[in-house]
Scaffold this motif. Structure first.
Motif, PDB file in Angstrom:
ATOM      1  N   TRP A   1       0.842  -1.191   0.000  1.00 51.62           N
ATOM      2  CA  TRP A   1       0.000   0.000   0.000  1.00 51.62           C
ATOM      3  C   TRP A   1       0.882   1.248   0.000  1.00 51.62           C
ATOM      4  O   TRP A   1       1.984   1.252   0.522  1.00 51.62           O
ATOM      5  N   SER A   2       0.371   2.303  -0.584  1.00 46.73           N
ATOM      6  CA  SER A   2       1.061   3.595  -0.501  1.00 46.73           C
ATOM      7  C   SER A   2       0.155   4.559   0.247  1.00 46.73           C
ATOM      8  O   SER A   2      -1.064   4.496   0.134  1.00 46.73           O
ATOM      9  N   MET A   3       0.729   5.475   0.982  1.00 46.76           N
ATOM     10  CA  MET A   3      -0.047   6.337   1.878  1.00 46.76           C
ATOM     11  C   MET A   3       0.274   7.803   1.625  1.00 46.76           C
ATOM     12  O   MET A   3       0.842   8.493   2.458  1.00 46.76           O
ATOM     13  N   GLN A   4      -0.097   8.323   0.441  1.00 46.90           N
ATOM     14  CA  GLN A   4       0.080   9.740   0.201  1.00 46.90           C
ATOM     15  C   GLN A   4      -0.902  10.540   1.066  1.00 46.90           C
ATOM     16  O   GLN A   4      -1.988  10.091   1.380  1.00 46.90           O
ATOM     17  N   ASN A   5      -0.502  11.752   1.385  1.00 53.23           N
ATOM     18  CA  ASN A   5      -1.381  12.645   2.132  1.00 53.23           C
ATOM     19  C   ASN A   5      -2.302  13.354   1.148  1.00 53.23           C
ATOM     20  O   ASN A   5      -1.890  14.275   0.435  1.00 53.23           O
ATOM     21  N   ILE A   6      -3.538  12.917   1.072  1.00 50.58           N
ATOM     22  CA  ILE A   6      -4.487  13.484   0.122  1.00 50.58           C
ATOM     23  C   ILE A   6      -5.807  13.760   0.827  1.00 50.58           C
ATOM     24  O   ILE A   6      -6.067  13.250   1.924  1.00 50.58           O
ATOM     25  N   THR A   7      -6.609  14.592   0.209  1.00 50.78           N
ATOM     26  CA  THR A   7      -7.949  14.883   0.713  1.00 50.78           C
ATOM     27  C   THR A   7      -8.946  13.967   0.020  1.00 50.78           C
ATOM     28  O   THR A   7      -9.045  13.965  -1.203  1.00 50.78           O
ATOM     29  N   MET A   8      -9.680  13.183   0.803  1.00 49.14           N
ATOM     30  CA  MET A   8     -10.607  12.221   0.227  1.00 49.14           C
ATOM     31  C   MET A   8     -11.952  12.886  -0.035  1.00 49.14           C
ATOM     32  O   MET A   8     -12.551  13.472   0.850  1.00 49.14           O
ATOM     33  N   GLN A   9     -12.416  12.837  -1.285  1.00 45.18           N
ATOM     34  CA  GLN A   9     -13.749  13.303  -1.658  1.00 45.18           C
ATOM     35  C   GLN A   9     -14.412  12.216  -2.501  1.00 45.18           C
ATOM     36  O   GLN A   9     -14.819  12.441  -3.623  1.00 45.18           O
ATOM     37  N   SER A  10     -14.484  11.019  -1.954  1.00 42.79           N
ATOM     38  CA  SER A  10     -14.898   9.859  -2.734  1.00 42.79           C
ATOM     39  C   SER A  10     -16.417   9.741  -2.805  1.00 42.79           C
ATOM     40  O   SER A  10     -17.129  10.108  -1.880  1.00 42.79           O
ATOM     41  N   ASN A  11     -16.910   9.231  -3.960  1.00 40.75           N
ATOM     42  CA  ASN A  11     -18.328   8.936  -4.147  1.00 40.75           C
ATOM     43  C   ASN A  11     -18.531   7.448  -4.418  1.00 40.75           C
ATOM     44  O   ASN A  11     -19.436   7.071  -5.148  1.00 40.75           O
ATOM     45  N   LEU A  12     -17.699   6.615  -3.853  1.00 39.83           N
ATOM     46  CA  LEU A  12     -17.754   5.186  -4.111  1.00 39.83           C
ATOM     47  C   LEU A  12     -19.105   4.584  -3.713  1.00 39.83           C
ATOM     48  O   LEU A  12     -19.684   4.938  -2.695  1.00 39.83           O
ATOM     49  N   LYS A  13     -19.560   3.649  -4.576  1.00 41.36           N
ATOM     50  CA  LYS A  13     -20.738   2.851  -4.253  1.00 41.36           C
ATOM     51  C   LYS A  13     -20.349   1.467  -3.749  1.00 41.36           C
ATOM     52  O   LYS A  13     -21.098   0.862  -2.980  1.00 41.36           O
ATOM     53  N   SER A  14     -19.230   0.941  -4.225  1.00 38.44           N
ATOM     54  CA  SER A  14     -18.788  -0.362  -3.728  1.00 38.44           C
ATOM     55  C   SER A  14     -17.276  -0.469  -3.796  1.00 38.44           C
ATOM     56  O   SER A  14     -16.648   0.008  -4.744  1.00 38.44           O
ATOM     57  N   LEU A  15     -16.717  -1.070  -2.768  1.00 35.79           N
ATOM     58  CA  LEU A  15     -15.273  -1.257  -2.650  1.00 35.79           C
ATOM     59  C   LEU A  15     -15.034  -2.680  -2.171  1.00 35.79           C
ATOM     60  O   LEU A  15     -15.499  -3.080  -1.111  1.00 35.79           O
ATOM     61  N   PHE A  16     -14.312  -3.440  -2.965  1.00 31.02           N
ATOM     62  CA  PHE A  16     -14.120  -4.869  -2.681  1.00 31.02           C
ATOM     63  C   PHE A  16     -12.658  -5.220  -2.867  1.00 31.02           C
ATOM     64  O   PHE A  16     -12.100  -5.036  -3.945  1.00 31.02           O
ATOM     65  N   ILE A  17     -12.033  -5.693  -1.803  1.00 29.96           N
ATOM     66  CA  ILE A  17     -10.657  -6.198  -1.871  1.00 29.96           C
ATOM     67  C   ILE A  17     -10.682  -7.598  -1.273  1.00 29.96           C
ATOM     68  O   ILE A  17     -10.852  -7.780  -0.061  1.00 29.96           O
ATOM     69  N   PHE A  18     -10.549  -8.593  -2.144  1.00 29.04           N
ATOM     70  CA  PHE A  18     -10.734  -9.983  -1.752  1.00 29.04           C
ATOM     71  C   PHE A  18      -9.669 -10.440  -0.760  1.00 29.04           C
ATOM     72  O   PHE A  18      -9.966 -11.045   0.266  1.00 29.04           O
TER      73      PHE A  18
END
Length: 896
Positions: free
Chosen positions: A656-673
């Protein structure tokens, strides 16, 4: 097809630009004017799309209109990006930066305005050409079949689809019995090749599939079905055989082997097995010569089944062989098959006026000359229109003599195709872009359709629901084959090779896509083909496609294992909307230049291991990131900052990478198996997301071999959720402890048979919180050989079947809140190792089995309150997070 392209643009104009126009000065007004012109074009194109024949001038102008539509789409995307950038919430320093960029904003607005002016001028020229050449009056006078359908009947179709459990085998019963007896003949110990020979559409694969389903698992130690097809490659066929026969997960090892090494590996595996191999659709004798060494003859009754149109292929194998010439249907069988498809129960129910239709149906069935595919297609077509005048016209309108020419059914396919709406035409042709005999996942297909703009807005339905209804309608029309389904939905589909070949030809002529299996096909233009903005590449195509065919709209790459590296420069691919790449288990590094594809809506990565650069956050129009069958070696969190992104599906994340960003997400589904060492910061970011998206995470602790799947997947209106668990064979086989607590994840497909046979080292299993929504659960014989602790919690199962020999080491069983389960399985009495049974919050359970278990010396604990329930504990073990590799450290050898 061009009408559909314009419709897509009009939809985007109405849905995006006008809503986000506050900062776009005079651009919205110009877009509205252009919208009016496009509507005029749409009316013309809708008329031309219904014609089976068009003149060259019409084809040329249709191509011009489509070019204009794609130019407008680019303009709309740029306007949207500017609008979103202007409306983005910013910090104080960000606001200062925005002010400094203000002149550039106005410069871009000016450029967009000038582009619209040029497009408007081109539109006016096109309409002048319409008038100049009198196209409307001279070229569009062909009569089209009017296939209307009663709305109530249509509604019943979509709620009560005619999906039968068994393959239609009318007229083939004797052949099936004969072939089945030959396959399981205990007196014949020799390796025997049984060939089914006949023309395309005669039912060869149908017979083979029926027999295969009847005997494969019961009579053979190893069985596999492989499609050879015209695009045969020895390397691909050998990999398919290895995967199917050996059920191997060692894809990396297979991928690094030479062909002779794969042959030896398969042969070594099969030499002590009684095996059944079906080679479907073999075209050339040479194809058999290449792979025959894979199949050892150890005199144990192994069998090979070949289906082919070429009789020379059936006589070629240098071993014991049996040849069946597949007969065509007789009159009675033809009529029976026609009636089954033309009059499904939801059509025939309540109607008493079908006798005249059945009489005409007999005539039509006779005219199909006993070819099952022709009968099925024309019956499916006519089932949509019960008008006696249209049935009579069908009898007289088609050149039935062509049907006698080796089963040529193109006239029927033309008729079925032109009865489809513009959107359905596009959806059907898109299916034919997949490799021959490829089982297309419906979840993947519908996402591609939506990204391409094929799915319109329908009041009261989501785009996904409408897309699913399109799949159902194509199946009802017999245009596609259902490969796999659950009780709720179709999961995978195929298209018959005859229909696929016809569809590819139609797509080329209409410029819908260009299907390429060699570099010569990419470089060559043909006089009977319109320019295509979609390109499909297969197998070992090595070409700089972005240079040869610039300004592509869609690029689909299948089976990329042998693609040369660095073959696709970024030039020419900046206008891509859809990019699908099957990496075939190889390792790929996406370059920073991928961030220039600002128009990209769908990015699909399959089969390989990928490294994503941070520049993916620049994909300002990305809607779907689909990597549900791929591994991300490095995943930047900036991906989730894309405002338009709705769906993120990933099989496995290694770092994983961890940049410092501002989250403005409109996600409907997020799936990481499978997520190894997910940082707490990631979980915190996801927890702060607005809208509470559907989500699922598989927290994989590799060193202690444990996996916990948590989250919540929506399942609204009976539409399958987007986060359906992928192939359970993708689970790490060495797992010792597995906990699944994610509602709707498993849907209604019983996971126990697969989990029991695959996870042979599993010790502890918990399935809960309605992760599985089916009514029946079966513990298979021989399954879960090392399982000692099983927990079933909050499931709606009504029946639990335990076969002999299942879970032989089970010691502790816990059932909690499975309120619909009325009785414990009798097989529990046979488990010698069983020590303790806990039954919690299940007042309706018949306690006879509990009493018998108690009398047999087992500890039985019955509690009424769920407070007494304890979940399986998956200890969180934190290990240092791998430093996310910099993309600069890699060679930029991904094909962009």
């Amino acid at each position: 097809m061009a009408e559909q392209a314009v419709a897509t643009v009009l939809h985007r104009v109405g849905a995006t630009v006008i809503q986000e126009a506050a900062s776009l000065s005079e651009v919205p007004g110009k877009v509205e004017a252009l919208k009016s012109e496009l509507k005029r074009m749409q009316c013309f194109l809708r008329d031309t799309d219904t014609r089976m024949q068009r003149g060259e001038m019409v084809n040329h102008l249709v191509s011009e209109v489509r070019d204009v539509a794609y130019r407008v789409e680019i303009i709309i995307d740029m306007a949207n990006i500017l609008a979103r950038e202007s409306n983005r919430k910013r910090s104080f320093m960000g606001a200062i930066s925005k002010g400094a960029q203000y002149p550039f904003h106005w410069m871009h607005l000016y450029i967009i305005g000038k582009r619209i002016d040029r497009v408007m001028a081109r539109v006016r020229t096109i309409f002048q050409d319409f008038t100049k050449y009198s196209i409307v009056s001279t070229s569009l006078n062909e009569t089209r079949y009017s296939m209307d359908e009663n709305e109530s009947l249509r509604a019943r179709r979509l709620t009560l689809p005619d999906f039968e459990d068994e393959v239609d085998v009318i007229g083939f019963d004797s052949e099936i019995d004969q072939i089945k007896d030959q396959l399981i003949d205990s007196e014949n110990k020799d390796l025997t090749v049984i060939s089914l020979v006949g023309p395309g559409g005669a039912g060869k694969s149908t017979i083979a599939k029926k027999v295969y389903n009847l005997i494969a698992e019961k009579h053979f130690n190893s069985s596999v079905w492989i499609c050879i097809s015209q695009q045969f490659t020895s390397y691909g066929a050998l990999k398919d055989i290895a995967k199917g026969a050996m059920c191997t997960q060692d894809f990396e090892e297979i991928g690094e082997m030479k062909e002779i090494e794969i042959i030896k590996k398969i042969s070594s595996f099969l030499k002590d097995k009684r095996y059944l191999v079906v080679l479907d659709d073999v075209w050339r004798k040479e194809d058999w010569d290449i792979i025959q060494a894979t199949f050892p003859d150890v005199k144990n009754g192994s069998r090979i089944v070949i289906t082919t149109r070429n009789s020379a292929v059936s006589n070629h194998p240098n071993t014991r062989k049996i040849i069946h010439e597949v007969k065509l249907l007789n009159s009675e069988e033809s009529i029976e098959l026609f009636n089954r498809k033309a009059f499904p129960y939801y059509v025939a129910d309540g109607r008493n006026d079908l006798d005249s239709f059945r009489e005409l149906g007999k005539t039509l069935a006779f005219k199909c000359n006993g070819l099952p595919l022709a009968i099925v297609v024309i019956a499916g077509f006519l089932s949509k229109n019960l008008k006696i005048t249209e049935w009579r016209r069908m009898v007289t309108s088609i050149n039935w003599d062509a049907m006698k020419n080796e089963g040529d059914i193109r006239a029927i396919l033309d008729l079925s195709y032109y009865d489809l709406s513009s959107n359905l035409k596009a959806c059907f042709l898109y299916i034919t872009s997949f490799p021959e005999d490829y089982a297309v996942p419906v979840g993947l297909l519908t996402k591609l359709w939506i990204s391409e703009g094929f799915i319109p807005n329908v009041r009261g339905c989501s785009l996904e629901e409408t897309a699913i209804s399109y799949v159902e309608e194509l199946a009802q029309r017999c245009m596609i084959l259902i490969e796999k389904r659950s009780s709720k939905c179709i999961k995978t589909i195929k298209v018959h090779d005859v229909l696929r070949d016809w569809g590819i030809g139609r797509a080329r002529r209409e410029g819908f896509f260009k299907d390429c299996s060699s570099s010569n096909e990419v470089d060559t233009s043909y006089s009977d083909e319109m320019r295509a903005y979609r390109v499909v590449l297969h197998d070992s195509v090595c070409v700089r496609v972005g240079v040869v065919i610039p300004n592509l709209h869609t690029l689909l790459i299948h089976n990329a294992a042998r693609l040369e590296r660095k073959v696709f420069p970024s030039k020419g691919l900046h206008y891509l909307r859809v990019f699908y790449f099957d990496g075939m288990r190889a390792r790929w590094h996406l370059p920073r230049e991928i961030g220039h594809m600002v128009h990209l809506r769908y990015l699909g990565l399959k089969g390989g291991t990928y490294v994503l650069p941070a520049s993916v956050s620049n994909l300002a129009n990305l809607h779907t990131f689909d990597a549900r069958d791929a591994t991300m070696e490095a995943l930047p969190i900036s991906l989730l900052s894309i405002l338009t992104l709705k769906y993120v599906h990933i099989y496995k994340v290694e770092s994983w990478s961890m940049q410092n960003i501002t989250m403005q997400s409109n996600l409907k589904s997020l799936f990481i198996f499978l997520s190894s060492n997910m940082p707490k910061q990631w979980e915190a970011v996801i927890g702060r997301m607005e809208g509470n998206p559907s989500r699922c995470f598989g927290k994989h602790y590799q060193i202690i071999k444990q996996l916990e799947m948590v989250g919540a997947c929506e399942d609204r209106f009976g539409v399958p959720n987007d986060l359906q668990l992928p192939d359970l064979f993708l689970l790490p086989r060495n797992l010792r402890r597995l906990k699944i607590s994610c509602p709707n994840l498993l849907n209604d497909e019983d996971p126990m048979p697969t989990l029991g046979s695959w996870l042979t080292f599993l010790n502890v299993l918990e399935i809960g919180v309605k992760s599985y929504t089916g009514a029946t659960m079966t513990s298979p014989s021989g399954g879960f050989p090392d399982l000692y602790n099983l927990v079933l919690h909050d499931l709606d199962i009504e029946e639990w079947i335990m076969e002999d020999g299942a879970m032989p080491k089970l010691r502790i069983l816990t059932l909690c809140k499975c309120t619909k389960l009325k009785a414990l399985p009798q097989g529990l009495q046979q488990l010698k190792e069983l020590k303790k049974v806990k039954v919690i919050a299940m007042p309706e359970l018949d306690q006879v089995q509990c009493y018998l278990l108690h009398r047999a010396g087992r500890e039985v604990i019955i509690r009424s309150s769920e407070e007494d329930f304890e979940h399986v504990q998956i200890p969180r073990v934190d290990y240092p997070i791998r430093k996310c590799p910099r993309v600069d450290d890699y060679l930029h050898d991904f094909p962009i």
